[in-house]
Design an enzyme around this catalytic site. Structure first.
Site, short mmCIF file in Angstrom:
data_model
loop_
_atom_site.label_atom_id
_atom_site.label_comp_id
_atom_site.label_asym_id
_atom_site.label_seq_id
_atom_site.Cartn_x
_atom_site.Cartn_y
_atom_site.Cartn_z
N THR A 13 24.40 68.27 59.40
CA THR A 13 23.11 68.72 59.93
C THR A 13 23.20 70.12 60.52
O THR A 13 23.99 70.38 61.42
CB THR A 13 22.61 67.74 61.00
OG1 THR A 13 22.56 66.43 60.44
CG2 THR A 13 21.23 68.14 61.50
N ASP B 145 30.36 69.69 59.68
CA ASP B 145 29.21 68.85 59.97
C ASP B 145 28.19 69.02 58.84
O ASP B 145 28.25 69.97 58.06
CB ASP B 145 28.55 69.26 61.29
CG ASP B 145 29.33 68.74 62.48
OD1 ASP B 145 30.12 67.82 62.29
OD2 ASP B 145 29.14 69.26 63.59
N ASP C 15 29.33 70.50 67.16
CA ASP C 15 28.24 70.92 68.03
C ASP C 15 28.12 70.07 69.28
O ASP C 15 27.48 70.47 70.25
CB ASP C 15 26.90 70.93 67.27
CG ASP C 15 26.59 69.55 66.68
OD1 ASP C 15 27.33 68.59 66.94
OD2 ASP C 15 25.59 69.46 65.94
#
Length: 998
Positions: free
Chosen positions: A448, A446, A768
């Protein structure tokens, strides 16, 4: 509401009965008995708005009346049970039987038997004390068995203790949001009590049962309890029942906690399974224990998570069998070790059988043919003693051949690494994931929070027709536009997202909740508008409807009901998506004017693309009014609702790249690991961040594409995904932007299933979100974010990054490779010992001594070589891959070279030692002959060579300096010195009859 004695208005049994109802039945029961949910809150002495008062007395009373939110842990096996389990090993059973027979026969001497008439080999007993000490041989074998059993049992006990510590740590870290005394706080899941008002949101794993008070587009995955895969929509008036152990897949809301711990639906099933286990037979109970241990050991789940792997119930309340449960393939090291162990085992069994056969044949020929000894029944006990001795020699050859210290070395290395990895922010939930990570060839990460700092701030804005490359000043924006902007930000961000004052002087404010929303809230504060004042004026309970963010919408919208009967909806989301739904835009005067296609394209090129090229995340803020005259809209028709919006502003949010990430990615690339970015941001932002991180470098011809194009390219004309089409893309793909969780899963699966490269790819994935679960499960190693990750993502993962930092993944790679190398070091050492020991034992010399060597070398060497610290040099080589042999050419040369050297020395001492050293020969000693100086020297020389070989085994890649870093490993030095000291004592003390076996 409590009576005068402080009792609550609802009994425990009454609440349990209520939670057994579903859908319309539950609504009818609540309406009939309590009027509505507020009536139930009143009876439980809580407020739907302010929650419990939170006093210690009230909390304690609720825990006494309704129980604590704790599920009883599975009963751990006692140390004696683990000892018994270790004793059931087939090899050890054979050793025990042989030792007991040897002991029995050593004490038995037939009075009528003349040993000299039973053959030369039976004679030679020069002292009665030596004959009386014959029991020592059997006792020595039993002592070896006891040591092995105790070491194995202690290792299993330590492993069990470690996993329970891991469980406890997860339990202590898991918190949930509740409202107490009017304040939104996070408390440990175990501290939640009946009557608490809990806030539920996307990604949560519900820790208790409850009744919904207020919901916003809430959808729950109840498959863990019902087996049904369809998400269940929850609402106050149709289906308000929320059950523990289920997952929030969409939306948010508040619930009244009505059952905790063993009284919740999860707890009831847990109790039923525990009761069923007690009623099972011993064999069935053992199988159940095994399955449960696999769930706890392999999953490392917390109490609530334990139930996730239990069988769901069907409509009749009976266990429902799960279909097609996905299990990951064995790790690279496991596969190689299994194959090697089988090969060694077969070779050892063959050598053992040959040894016994040759010894018996030689004895029979020598005694009855060469010596011509007649058969006598009086000599049978003597012959049986020989047979037992031969059997012991054969079993010893088998024991020495099989490196039973190998499982111990693997476990010690993994357990040691897992403990150390916790300090490197890697919370390992599956032990084999630690080693698998060392063979990773690809990482899908990912953006972020993983590659970036996840501390977002608005740094640019386009509002009322003007592009600000810094933050706009308050006087530059019309008041009406400011009001629309800040009101939209205040109500259309989750109320759990907030900004707190700095904890330290001159520190930065704390961002709580979704970081993108925190950036918008911070923007509101910089415009001198307090978002909390807006929220106080418009509390969450007054929101008419909320369309929560999900991967399909890429936006979030909140609807407010106005006193005049009209509605106003505020929306925020991906700029290029939301702008397409806007037909109006605020002008410089603050008034809305038509938003033409030409103006939209102009904003895309002159505002959004420049922002994205700088690595900024672009968010569009918009609103829409629904006049009262048009009547109430059809809120289920999202396409119509989310159209004809009015654009308020477009903001650029900066999330700086973590300073350590570029170096970490460079190390990965140097180590032969390809890093790919899979993000929900637009392609321009993703490309800019990838360049800053080093995923993309100037002059490289790699692919960057968005999810839409990716889906088009991997599907055939029938819309089906084809592996061949994926194989054309993934080798050169480095950035996948605007991707959905399904895109991530398809990419991961495509890489793993691909045969386009010679080596099968080993893929690690970070995630996440709740919908990242399938990709995390499919990956060889799934990393969940410990801070931003949802409970569902953590449950699906193998390792949890407690700091959400990509550099921690690099540490996991380093530790994984270190585990692989540690096992290889032990194998190089152990196989050298085994080759020499088997050949020496095959000659019948130093048999019991070989057991001592085997015990010491297996147990202590595994501990010494499995605790080496990783170095940066581990990242300078490519991954080993699944097909490369566990024993490399360099290791094989070391093993064969050392074995030849050691055998040369040993056989020289055995067959010419008496001449070279001028001592009496110890060869061809009778059955109960005393220990000789000759064989003591042989034994001592052999052990000392193994001690020095232990130092050589520290290097397996052809390094010259085997002493490099030796003093950094204290455990290695202590074990080396301890083994040397023990050998000195054995040889010196071994002169006494009580130690004649040495």
């Amino acid at each position: 509401m409590k009576d005068k004695e402080g009792n609550f208005g609802c009994s425990l049994q009454e609440l349990r009965s209520l939670m057994e109802l579903r859908r319309e039945e539950s609504c009818a029961m609540i309406k009939e008995k309590y009027g509505d949910v507020n009536g139930l809150c009143s009876l439980l002495g809580t407020s739907p708005v302010n929650g419990l008062d939170g006093t210690v007395e009230d909390i304690n009373r609720r825990q006494e009346d309704y129980g604590q939110n704790i599920l009883p842990l599975q009963k751990a096996k006692t140390f004696l049970q683990l000892v018994w389990k270790a004793l059931n090993d087939v090899t050890l059973i054979i050793l025990q039987v042989a030792a007991i027979i040897s002991l029995a026969l050593s004490f038995y001497s037939p009075p009528s038997a003349d040993r000299q008439h039973c053959g030369k080999a039976a004679g030679g007993v020069v002292e009665d004390s030596e004959a009386e000490a014959g029991w020592i041989e059997g006792a020595a074998i039993l002592l070896s068995v006891v040591c092995v059993v105790l070491v194995t049992a202690f290792n299993d006990w330590s492993k069990e203790k470690q996993f329970r510590g891991l469980q406890s740590r997860i339990d202590q870290e898991q918190k949930f949001t509740v409202v107490r005394a009017g304040h939104v706080i996070q408390i440990l899941v175990s501290e939640i009590v009946v009557g608490d008002i809990a806030q539920v949101k996307y990604g949560d794993l519900l820790p208790t049962d409850g009744v919904l008070i207020q919901g916003n587009d809430l959808k729950i995955d109840e498959s863990s309890l019902t087996g049904e895969s369809d998400h269940v929509k929850k609402s106050v008036d149709k289906d308000p029942m929320l059950l523990s152990g289920t997952h929030v897949m969409e939306g948010s809301g508040k619930m009244l906690v009505t059952a905790v711990g063993v009284n919740s639906q999860t707890g009831i099933i847990f109790a039923l399974l525990a009761a069923g286990e007690e009623d099972d037979s011993d064999d069935a109970g053992e199988e159940h224990d095994k399955q449960k241990k696999e769930q706890v050991d392999n999953k490392g789940q917390n109490d609530d998570d334990v139930v996730m792997d239990m069988q769901p119930l069907n409509e009749d309340g009976q266990p429902k069998k799960k279909k097609n449960q996905s299990t990951k393939t064995k790790s690279v090291l496991q596969l190689k070790l299994n194959k090697l162990t089988m090969q060694i085992g077969k070779a050892g069994l063959l050598m053992s059988s040959l040894t016994v056969l040759i010894l018996i044949t030689r004895f029979l020929i020598d005694t009855f043919w060469v010596q011509g000894v007649p058969w006598s029944s009086d000599c049978v006990p003597i012959y049986v003693q020989f047979l037992v001795k031969f059997l012991i020699i054969g079993v010893t050859v088998l024991v020495v051949a099989v490196p039973e210290g190998l499982p111990l070395a693997v476990t010690i290395s993994l357990a040691y690494s897992v403990k150390k990895m916790m300090k490197d922010n890697n919370l390992v939930r599956h032990l084999d994931a630690c080693e698998t990570m060392g063979n990773a060839t690809a990482i899908c990460s990912d953006k972020t929070g993983t590659l970036t700092m996840n501390r977002m701030t608005v740094v640019q804005a386009f509002i009322t027709g003007r592009y600000y490359k810094g933050l706009p000043r308050l006087k530059d924006i019309p008041a009406s536009a400011i009001d629309l902007l800040t009101t939209g930000i205040g109500v259309n961000c989750a109320y759990t997202s907030k900004i707190l004052a700095p904890e330290k002087e001159c520190g930065l404010p704390s961002q709580i909740g979704n970081k993108t929303e925190c950036a918008l809230l911070g923007f509101s504060l910089k415009l001198d508008r307090d978002y909390q004042a807006i929220r106080d004026k418009i509390p969450e309970e007054s929101l008419f409807k909320v369309y929560t963010f999900n991967s399909e919408r890429k936006s979030m919208s909140t609807v407010l009901y106005n006193p005049d009967g009209s509605y106003r909806m505020f929306s925020k989301g991906a700029s290029e998506i939301l702008l397409l739904k806007c037909c109006m835009i605020l002008a410089s005067s603050g008034e809305a004017i038509p938003f033409r296609t030409r103006k939209r394209e102009e904003i895309m090129k002159q505002v959004i693309e420049p922002m994205a090229s700088q690595g900024l995340r672009t968010i569009c803020l918009a609103y829409k009014d629904f006049p009262a005259a048009d009547g109430e809209p059809n809120w289920e028709d999202e396409e119509d609702i989310l159209s004809n919006l009015t654009c308020i502003a477009v903001v650029g949010i900066e999330d700086p790249v973590r300073p350590e990430v570029p170096e970490a990615i460079r190390k990965c690339q140097q180590a032969g690991i390809t890093v790919r970015m899979v993000t929900g941001d637009n392609i321009s932002t993703a490309r800019a961040i990838a360049c800053k991180c080093g995923i993309l470098n100037p002059g490289e011809d790699f692919l960057c594409m968005d999810g839409k194009e990716f889906n088009r390219l991997i599907r055939n004309s029938q819309g089906e995904i084809e592996q061949g089409l994926i194989d054309k893309i993934w080798p050169n793909l480095r950035v996948l932007a605007r991707s959905s969780p399904t895109d991530k899963y398809n990419l991961v699966k495509g890489i793993i299933d691909s045969t386009v490269l010679k080596k099968r790819q080993v893929v690690a994935v970070t995630g996440d979100g709740t919908n990242d679960g399938p990709a995390l499960k499919k990956a060889d190693v799934g990393f969940a974010m410990g801070i931003a990750g949802t409970d569902v993502a953590k449950e699906a993962s193998d390792i949890i990054l407690t700091d959400d930092n990509f550099s921690s993944i690099v540490q996991a790679v380093k530790w994984g490779r270190n585990v692989y190398d540690s096992i290889s070091k032990f194998l190089q050492f152990q196989l050298t010992v085994n080759v020499v020991a088997v050949i020496v034992a095959f000659t019948g010399a130093c048999i019991t001594q070989m057991l001592w060597v085997n015990l010491i070398m297996d147990t202590f060497a595994s501990l010494a070589l499995a605790t080496e610290q990783p170095t940066d040099a581990l990242l300078l080589r490519k991954p080993y891959g699944r097909d490369k042999p566990l024993i490399s050419h360099t290791m094989m040369k070391n093993i064969v070279g050392h074995a030849i050297y050691q055998l040369t020395v040993i056989f020289t001492l055995i067959y010419h030692g008496e001449i070279l050293l001028n001592i009496a020969s110890g060869r061809n000693a009778p059955l109960h002959a005393p220990p000789s100086v000759h064989y003591t020297i042989v034994f001592n020389t052999f052990v000392l060579m193994q001690i020095f070989n232990e130092i050589n085994a520290r290097k397996i890649h052809g390094e010259r300096n085997v002493f490099e870093g030796i003093f950094k490993n204290t455990i290695f030095c202590v074990i080396l010195l301890g083994t040397l000291l023990a050998q000195i004592l054995i040889v010196q003390v071994g002169a006494h009859p009580s130690a004649v076996w040495l």
